[in-house]
Structures are given as C-alpha cells and as structure tokens.
Design a protein around this motif. Structure first.
Motif, short mmCIF file in Angstrom:
data_model
loop_
_atom_site.label_atom_id
_atom_site.label_comp_id
_atom_site.label_asym_id
_atom_site.label_seq_id
_atom_site.Cartn_x
_atom_site.Cartn_y
_atom_site.Cartn_z
N GLN A 101 -55.11 -35.06 62.85
CA GLN A 101 -54.91 -33.97 61.91
C GLN A 101 -56.14 -33.85 61.03
O GLN A 101 -56.64 -34.83 60.49
CB GLN A 101 -53.69 -34.23 61.04
N TYR A 102 -56.63 -32.62 60.87
CA TYR A 102 -57.72 -32.32 59.95
C TYR A 102 -57.11 -31.61 58.76
O TYR A 102 -56.43 -30.60 58.91
CB TYR A 102 -58.79 -31.44 60.60
N THR A 103 -57.36 -32.15 57.56
CA THR A 103 -56.75 -31.63 56.34
C THR A 103 -57.83 -31.34 55.31
O THR A 103 -58.69 -32.19 55.05
CB THR A 103 -55.76 -32.66 55.76
N PHE A 104 -57.76 -30.15 54.73
CA PHE A 104 -58.63 -29.81 53.61
C PHE A 104 -57.80 -29.87 52.34
O PHE A 104 -56.77 -29.22 52.22
CB PHE A 104 -59.21 -28.40 53.78
N VAL A 105 -58.26 -30.70 51.40
CA VAL A 105 -57.57 -30.86 50.12
C VAL A 105 -58.47 -30.24 49.04
O VAL A 105 -59.51 -30.81 48.71
CB VAL A 105 -57.28 -32.34 49.82
N PRO A 106 -58.09 -29.07 48.49
CA PRO A 106 -58.95 -28.41 47.50
C PRO A 106 -59.18 -29.22 46.23
O PRO A 106 -60.24 -29.12 45.63
CB PRO A 106 -58.18 -27.12 47.16
N ASP A 107 -58.21 -30.03 45.83
CA ASP A 107 -58.39 -30.84 44.62
C ASP A 107 -59.53 -31.84 44.77
O ASP A 107 -60.27 -32.11 43.83
CB ASP A 107 -57.10 -31.59 44.27
N GLN A 161 -60.03 -36.43 58.39
CA GLN A 161 -59.52 -36.58 59.74
C GLN A 161 -58.51 -37.71 59.63
O GLN A 161 -58.88 -38.86 59.44
CB GLN A 161 -60.62 -36.93 60.73
N ASN A 162 -57.24 -37.35 59.75
CA ASN A 162 -56.14 -38.25 59.41
C ASN A 162 -56.35 -38.72 57.98
O ASN A 162 -56.16 -37.96 57.06
CB ASN A 162 -55.97 -39.36 60.43
N LYS A 163 -56.75 -39.96 57.74
CA LYS A 163 -56.95 -40.43 56.36
C LYS A 163 -58.41 -40.76 56.04
O LYS A 163 -58.71 -41.31 55.00
CB LYS A 163 -56.09 -41.67 56.10
N VAL A 164 -59.32 -40.40 56.94
CA VAL A 164 -60.74 -40.69 56.77
C VAL A 164 -61.47 -39.44 56.30
O VAL A 164 -61.35 -38.37 56.92
CB VAL A 164 -61.36 -41.20 58.10
N LYS A 165 -62.24 -39.56 55.21
CA LYS A 165 -62.99 -38.42 54.69
C LYS A 165 -64.15 -38.12 55.62
O LYS A 165 -65.00 -38.97 55.89
CB LYS A 165 -63.51 -38.71 53.29
N VAL A 166 -64.18 -36.88 56.13
CA VAL A 166 -65.21 -36.46 57.08
C VAL A 166 -66.29 -35.63 56.38
O VAL A 166 -67.46 -35.73 56.71
CB VAL A 166 -64.57 -35.65 58.22
N CYS A 167 -65.89 -34.84 55.41
CA CYS A 167 -66.80 -33.90 54.77
C CYS A 167 -66.45 -33.80 53.29
O CYS A 167 -65.27 -33.80 52.95
CB CYS A 167 -66.66 -32.55 55.48
N ARG A 168 -67.45 -33.70 52.43
CA ARG A 168 -67.18 -33.63 50.99
C ARG A 168 -67.84 -32.41 50.37
O ARG A 168 -68.67 -31.76 51.00
CB ARG A 168 -67.66 -34.90 50.30
N ASP A 169 -67.45 -32.10 49.14
CA ASP A 169 -67.94 -30.94 48.39
C ASP A 169 -67.71 -29.62 49.12
O ASP A 169 -68.56 -28.74 49.12
CB ASP A 169 -69.41 -31.11 48.01
N VAL A 170 -66.55 -29.49 49.73
CA VAL A 170 -66.17 -28.26 50.43
C VAL A 170 -65.43 -27.37 49.45
O VAL A 170 -64.42 -27.78 48.88
CB VAL A 170 -65.29 -28.58 51.66
N GLU A 171 -65.93 -26.17 49.25
CA GLU A 171 -65.29 -25.24 48.33
C GLU A 171 -64.09 -24.56 48.98
O GLU A 171 -63.07 -24.32 48.32
CB GLU A 171 -66.30 -24.16 47.89
#
Length: 142
Positions: free
Chosen positions: A87-93, A99-109
């Motif tokens: 599962q790929y999840t974008f969390v705006p907060d 990717q599941n529970k691993v941060k793949v990308c940061r500072d995404v608006e």
C-alpha cells in the motif's frame, strides 16, 4: 658551564600560544563543516524525492499480473492498495508518502492516486507536487 637542555618560560609560552591557535583553527573548521552538513540534509531536492518515489512505485507496477484493489482519496490521507499487500499512502499532515510503513518520499505537498482504463489496459495515474514542481505520471499495469 651549565647545560642548557631545559624548556625556558619563553619557549613554553610560545608552545602554548601555538597550540591555542591550532585548536582554534580546528574548531572553526569543524563548526563550519557541521553547519554545512546540517544545511544540506535539511534542503530538499524535488527531483531526488520524485526519483525515489518513482523507483519504488515503478518496481511495484512492473510486477507481472499485479492489480489495484483499492484507490481512495480522503481529507487526511490518499492511498492505493495492490493485490500483493503493498500500500502506498500519502499523509498530508506529515507531507510524506509511505510504502506500507516505510517513508519513501518526504516534503510532498500534494499526491493524488487514480486508476483508469486506457486502450484496454489498466493505468494508474499519480500526480505529485513536491516543492514548486508538479509531476504527472501514468503507469500501465502488465
């Protein structure tokens, strides 16, 4: 005659001043080095972040016979789930993609996952906004 083998007060003072100068120079160099390292690690390059996300997501999309189970957009997170459990999840907060529970990308608006059927193939569309750059990609499922 007396032997002149000892250290005089003058030479001792010169040695101490020399050591203080060397320690001062080393501390200035070390301080500047660590400031620059911290500055570089806090700056985000949008292309680098997109490349990291794209490499993970492309590897997932290119697996044979993969299907999208669910693709949702809500106010607190956007996500896409594949049939292999990834599962790929974008969390705006957090401004991050996981990717599941691993941060793949940061500072995404902004991140929007969507699915469509184009030319008889299932297509996953991803819109990413990282910094001031917007990336729109389409991935065709095999």
């Amino acid at each position: 005659m007396k032997s002149q083998r000892g250290i005089t007060i003058t030479s001792l003072i010169v040695y101490i001043i020399g050591m203080i100068i060397i320690v001062g120079i080393m501390s200035v160099i070390t301080t500047n080095f660590y400031k620059n390292v911290n500055k570089m690690s806090s700056e985000i390059n949008p292309s680098t972040e997109f490349t990291k996300f794209n490499s993970y997501f492309s590897a997932e999309i290119n697996k044979y016979d993969i299907r999208v189970l669910e693709c949702k957009e809500s106010s607190y997170q956007n996500y896409i789930v594949f049939d292999n459990g990834v599962q790929y999840t974008f969390v705006p907060d957090n401004k991050a993609i996981y990717q599941n529970k691993v941060k793949v990308c940061r500072d995404v608006e902004e991140c929007i996952f969507s699915t469509a059927i184009e030319n008889g193939s299932n297509v996953v569309k991803v819109k990413l906004k990282i910094g001031d750059k917007v990336y729109n990609n389409s991935y065709t499922l095999k």
